[in-house]
Design a protein around this motif. Structure first.
Motif, PDB file in Angstrom:
ATOM      1  N   TYR A   1       9.885  49.247  13.349  1.00  0.00           N
ATOM      2  CA  TYR A   1       9.627  50.195  14.419  1.00  0.00           C
ATOM      3  C   TYR A   1       8.140  50.229  14.754  1.00  0.00           C
ATOM      4  CZ  TYR A   1      14.187  51.963  12.861  1.00  0.00           C
ATOM      5  OH  TYR A   1      15.505  52.075  12.491  1.00  0.00           O
ATOM      6  N   THR A   2       7.839  50.253  16.051  1.00  0.00           N
ATOM      7  CA  THR A   2       6.474  50.468  16.532  1.00  0.00           C
ATOM      8  C   THR A   2       6.543  51.416  17.723  1.00  0.00           C
ATOM      9  OG1 THR A   2       6.592  48.537  18.009  1.00  0.00           O
ATOM     10  CG2 THR A   2       5.639  48.196  15.810  1.00  0.00           C
ATOM     11  N   CYS A   3       5.436  52.071  18.004  1.00  0.00           N
ATOM     12  CA  CYS A   3       5.346  52.971  19.147  1.00  0.00           C
ATOM     13  C   CYS A   3       4.395  52.379  20.179  1.00  0.00           C
ATOM     14  CB  CYS A   3       4.845  54.355  18.712  1.00  0.00           C
ATOM     15  SG  CYS A   3       6.006  55.273  17.668  1.00  0.00           S
TER      16      CYS A   3
ATOM     17  N   ILE B   1       3.698  57.095  15.203  1.00  0.00           N
ATOM     18  CA  ILE B   1       5.031  57.095  14.617  1.00  0.00           C
ATOM     19  C   ILE B   1       5.129  58.210  13.581  1.00  0.00           C
ATOM     20  CG2 ILE B   1       4.486  55.445  12.771  1.00  0.00           C
ATOM     21  CD1 ILE B   1       7.265  54.173  13.357  1.00  0.00           C
ATOM     22  N   GLN B   2       6.232  58.914  13.604  1.00  0.00           N
ATOM     23  CA  GLN B   2       6.529  59.948  12.622  1.00  0.00           C
ATOM     24  C   GLN B   2       7.780  59.517  11.863  1.00  0.00           C
ATOM     25  OE1 GLN B   2       6.672  63.698  14.820  1.00  0.00           O
ATOM     26  NE2 GLN B   2       4.565  64.099  14.214  1.00  0.00           N
TER      27      GLN B   2
ATOM     28  N   ASN C   1       8.187  53.077   9.180  1.00  0.00           N
ATOM     29  CA  ASN C   1       8.070  52.067  10.241  1.00  0.00           C
ATOM     30  C   ASN C   1       9.050  50.914  10.068  1.00  0.00           C
ATOM     31  OD1 ASN C   1       6.983  50.728   8.100  1.00  0.00           O
ATOM     32  ND2 ASN C   1       4.941  50.460   9.005  1.00  0.00           N
TER      33      ASN C   1
ATOM     34  N   PRO D   1      12.717  56.802  13.259  1.00  0.00           N
ATOM     35  CA  PRO D   1      11.516  57.634  13.383  1.00  0.00           C
ATOM     36  C   PRO D   1      11.339  58.159  14.808  1.00  0.00           C
ATOM     37  CG  PRO D   1      10.894  55.348  13.446  1.00  0.00           C
ATOM     38  CD  PRO D   1      12.390  55.374  13.223  1.00  0.00           C
TER      39      PRO D   1
ATOM     40  N   CYS E   1       8.435  58.897  18.024  1.00  0.00           N
ATOM     41  CA  CYS E   1       7.126  58.529  18.563  1.00  0.00           C
ATOM     42  C   CYS E   1       6.562  59.751  19.284  1.00  0.00           C
ATOM     43  CB  CYS E   1       7.233  57.350  19.530  1.00  0.00           C
ATOM     44  SG  CYS E   1       7.636  55.772  18.723  1.00  0.00           S
TER      45      CYS E   1
END
Length: 365
Positions: free
Chosen positions: A111-113, A119-120, A123, A138, A140
């Motif tokens: 995961y990336t924002c 990111i909360q 990742n 997660p 964003c």
């Protein structure tokens, strides 16, 4: 005693041959997902093995699969196949999964924002042996910036009403200075790194005396230098069309914004024929004056010889140039005078026009 030694050596060779002729089985062939932890490199004839699936894999058969090492050194056949368990792809990600709704065991989601979001949560997430993901999806969250500082002798005007003590990533504002000063730059925003744009410097700015434009003129303006944000308005001579903003403004750089352009009218460059212009079908001799304004359309008529019908082709006046369609054939003087009803503009129109043909520049009158 001499013959005894060769006989002894012969017996040793025979004995060695007997011992080494015994067959054994190597490690049984296995496919992905079969548990190999209990398998040995060499197995005796008659030895049995029970094949099972590793954790995270599902067997293709309900009963346990036993294989035996045969006297030929081969293993008996097994129809066990192990397929990985599947984890459902989270619904928010399915539009990115190219139609897939599941991912196999051991798959990893990273995961990336986007820029300006943090990111909360984890990742990455892995598909576990029980068909679940190791971490939840997660969130964003947009970056927050402090409220921007106004310039000295100026103010900040926000694009949206400000609530609270922070701004969010992407929100913007305009810097304004007390007249007659101008900011060194006008726009600011909450940036991806969580910082607000630094305030500009307010300084006095003026633009030079505005210049005229070809085939046009300046209206209601004094020929002097102008201050920041002052405006000048242009207009065009008769039959010329203004292209661009009529008003220009003195910018904070000391330069004017882009001046407009006056686009020239066109002449329909044929001597004989009929056109469709301004919602009317006209013989070219009746177009008085022979003038078409920039951006206006003129329809010419071409002949479809195979179908013996006419079809319309439009052309547009562009700053003094009106292209004539390649398919248009100007009739001769005799045909135009004595047999006008045979022209493409007067015969039956085709049910469908052929593909658009290229145009060539305006013909000389």
């Amino acid at each position: 005693m001499a013959p005894t030694l060769p006989f002894f050596l012969l017996c040793q060779v025979a004995l060695y041959a007997t011992v080494t002729s015994k067959k054994v089985c190597g490690r049984p062939p296995i496919t992905d997902g079969i548990d190999a932890s209990t398998l040995k490199r060499v197995h005796e004839v008659g030895e049995e093995m029970t094949l099972t699936c590793e954790r995270g894999y599902l067997p293709s058969v309900a009963t346990s699969q036993r294989i035996t090492c045969t006297a030929t050194g081969e293993w008996t056949q097994s129809n066990l196949a192990c397929s990985p368990k599947m984890c459902p792809i989270p619904k928010p990600l399915q539009p990115l999964a190219m139609g897939r709704t599941e991912a196999p065991f051991k798959s990893v989601l990273n995961y990336t924002c986007d820029d300006g979001y943090v990111i909360q949560g984890a990742n990455e997430s892995r598909c576990l042996h029980d068909g679940t993901w190791s971490n939840p999806l997660p969130l964003c969250k947009a970056v927050n910036c402090p409220v921007p500082r106004p310039p000295i002798n100026g103010i900040v005007v926000h694009d949206k009403p400000l609530t609270g003590t922070t701004t969010m990533y992407g929100q913007g504002w305009t810097y304004e200075c007390n007249p007659p000063n101008a900011p060194s730059y006008e726009r600011g925003s909450c940036q991806a790194n969580g910082s607000a744009t630094e305030p500009p410097v307010c300084r006095e700015v003026s633009c030079p005396i505005p210049a005229g434009i070809p085939n046009g003129f300046i209206t209601f303006a004094v020929m002097r230098q102008h201050g920041y944000k002052e405006k000048v308005k242009y207009a065009c001579n008769e039959h010329y069309i203004l292209d661009g903003q009529a008003e220009i403004q003195c910018r904070n750089t000391g330069n004017w914004s882009a001046k407009p352009v006056c686009r020239a009218p066109c002449k329909v460059g044929i001597k004989r024929g009929r056109i469709f212009y301004n919602a009317k079908k006209l013989w070219i001799a009746d177009l008085k004056p022979n003038r078409v304004l920039h951006g206006e359309h003129v329809v010419f008529y071409c002949l479809n010889r195979a179908e013996s019908c006419g079809y319309p082709v439009a052309s547009t006046c562009n700053d003094g140039t009106l292209p004539i369609p390649e398919c248009f054939e100007e009739p001769g003087k005799m045909e135009y005078t004595l047999r006008p009803k045979t022209l493409p503009s007067e015969i039956a129109m085709c049910a469908a026009s052929p593909p658009a043909s290229p145009t060539h520049p305006e013909r000389p009158a």
